[in-house]
Design an enzyme around this catalytic site. Structure first.
Site, PDB file in Angstrom:
ATOM      1  N   ASP A  28      38.291  44.295  26.785  1.00 30.38           N
ATOM      2  CA  ASP A  28      39.138  44.860  27.822  1.00 30.38           C
ATOM      3  C   ASP A  28      40.317  43.886  27.994  1.00 30.38           C
ATOM      4  O   ASP A  28      40.326  42.799  27.403  1.00 30.38           O
ATOM      5  CB  ASP A  28      38.323  44.998  29.109  1.00 30.38           C
ATOM      6  CG  ASP A  28      39.156  45.449  30.294  1.00 30.38           C
ATOM      7  OD1 ASP A  28      39.930  46.409  30.141  1.00 30.38           O
ATOM      8  OD2 ASP A  28      39.038  44.830  31.362  1.00 30.38           O
ATOM      9  N   ASP A  30      42.676  43.595  31.461  1.00 28.31           N
ATOM     10  CA  ASP A  30      42.747  43.097  32.845  1.00 28.31           C
ATOM     11  C   ASP A  30      41.422  42.490  33.280  1.00 28.31           C
ATOM     12  O   ASP A  30      40.380  43.153  33.219  1.00 28.31           O
ATOM     13  CB  ASP A  30      43.107  44.241  33.794  1.00 28.31           C
ATOM     14  CG  ASP A  30      44.591  44.541  33.806  1.00 28.31           C
ATOM     15  OD1 ASP A  30      45.367  43.645  34.161  1.00 28.31           O
ATOM     16  OD2 ASP A  30      44.963  45.673  33.450  1.00 28.31           O
ATOM     17  N   ASP A 190      34.990  43.204  32.383  1.00 34.66           N
ATOM     18  CA  ASP A 190      34.854  42.558  33.694  1.00 34.66           C
ATOM     19  C   ASP A 190      34.619  43.530  34.840  1.00 34.66           C
ATOM     20  O   ASP A 190      34.409  43.087  35.968  1.00 34.66           O
ATOM     21  CB  ASP A 190      36.121  41.754  34.011  1.00 34.66           C
ATOM     22  CG  ASP A 190      37.267  42.657  34.439  1.00 34.66           C
ATOM     23  OD1 ASP A 190      37.718  42.549  35.589  1.00 34.66           O
ATOM     24  OD2 ASP A 190      37.694  43.506  33.632  1.00 34.66           O
TER      25      ASP A 190
END
Length: 247
Positions: A28, A30, A190
């Site tokens: 990922d 961000d 996250d």
């Protein structure tokens, strides 16, 4: 169960060795490559205040985590402004992204250990892709600012898929583009949305507890959580994976 035996039991679950021989690693962006969520929170908070959202009370970090973090802008717009036309909500999120990119240019930096992780991947000749719900200008900017423009073989956007995260479509598309197997690939994520997407695509997900509460992340069933790419738990798992994949 004693504390030590509980710890050993937890450690035994922190394994990626079943993926050997490893073919690819998916990331990922961000909150996974960089701690960008505070900048997203700041941009949303400022613009929502300007329109008097929530009677002028600034949104909290808890609100941001529940309603915004890791989600695609279409879903964010619908969630924040259920009474608005979607087009109007997306104009707001577009304005927010402009502010975010301004903040990112001034403040973004890689998570600790990211470049060590990059070196490990490159030394083993593994394929890699960035898989994100972020808009294309954000993804390209952050990858560039982090010095990763020549690292990723593919960048998959949620908006390029029939369904964005938390559905598995973006990760399934990354596997297809890289021509690798889910049985020999793992994911770094996250957010709850992202972890769910990776798990639904059939891959083990290493969760980064960058901002989101660990208890919330664990509900999405990552194989284990790390604080950043310097976490000893991660490197123990990678060393075990190396041993398992050695000829």
């Amino acid at each position: 169960m004693t504390a030590s035996s509980a710890e050993n039991s937890a450690d035994s679950k922190c394994s990626l060795s079943g993926l050997a021989p490893l073919e690819a690693v998916l990331f990922d962006i961000d909150g996974t490559l960089c701690d960008s969520d505070p900048l997203h929170h700041q941009a949303f908070r400022e613009l929502l205040l300007q329109i008097g959202y929530n009677d002028g009370v600034p949104i909290t970090e808890e609100f941001f985590i529940e309603k915004i973090a890791g989600k695609h802008n279409d879903d964010i717009a619908r969630g924040l402004f259920p009474d608005w036309e979607l087009e109007k909500g997306l104009k707001f999120t577009d304005d927010k992204e402009v502010l975010f990119r301004k903040l990112a240019k001034e403040q973004i930096k890689p998570l600790d250990g990211l470049h060590k992780m990059r070196k490990w991947i490159e030394e083993r000749g593994l394929k890699r892709a960035a898989v994100t719900n972020a808009p294309k200008p954000n993804a390209e900017l952050m990858i560039s600012l982090l010095g990763l423009s020549d690292f990723f073989h593919e960048v998959v956007l949620g908006s390029d898929c029939e369904r964005a995260k938390p559905f598995p479509d973006p990760y399934l598309k990354a596997l297809e583009l890289l021509q690798v197997s889910k049985d020999h690939t793992f994911v770094f994520e996250d957010s709850v949305s992202g972890i769910k997407a990776g798990v639904a695509a059939g891959m083990p997900v290493v969760g980064l507890a960058t901002r989101n509460p660990e208890s919330l992340l664990m509900e999405a069933k990552p194989v284990f959580l790390i604080r950043d790419y310097d976490d000893p738990k991660l490197w123990a798992a990678l060393e075990e994976l190396d041993r398992k994949g050695a000829p």
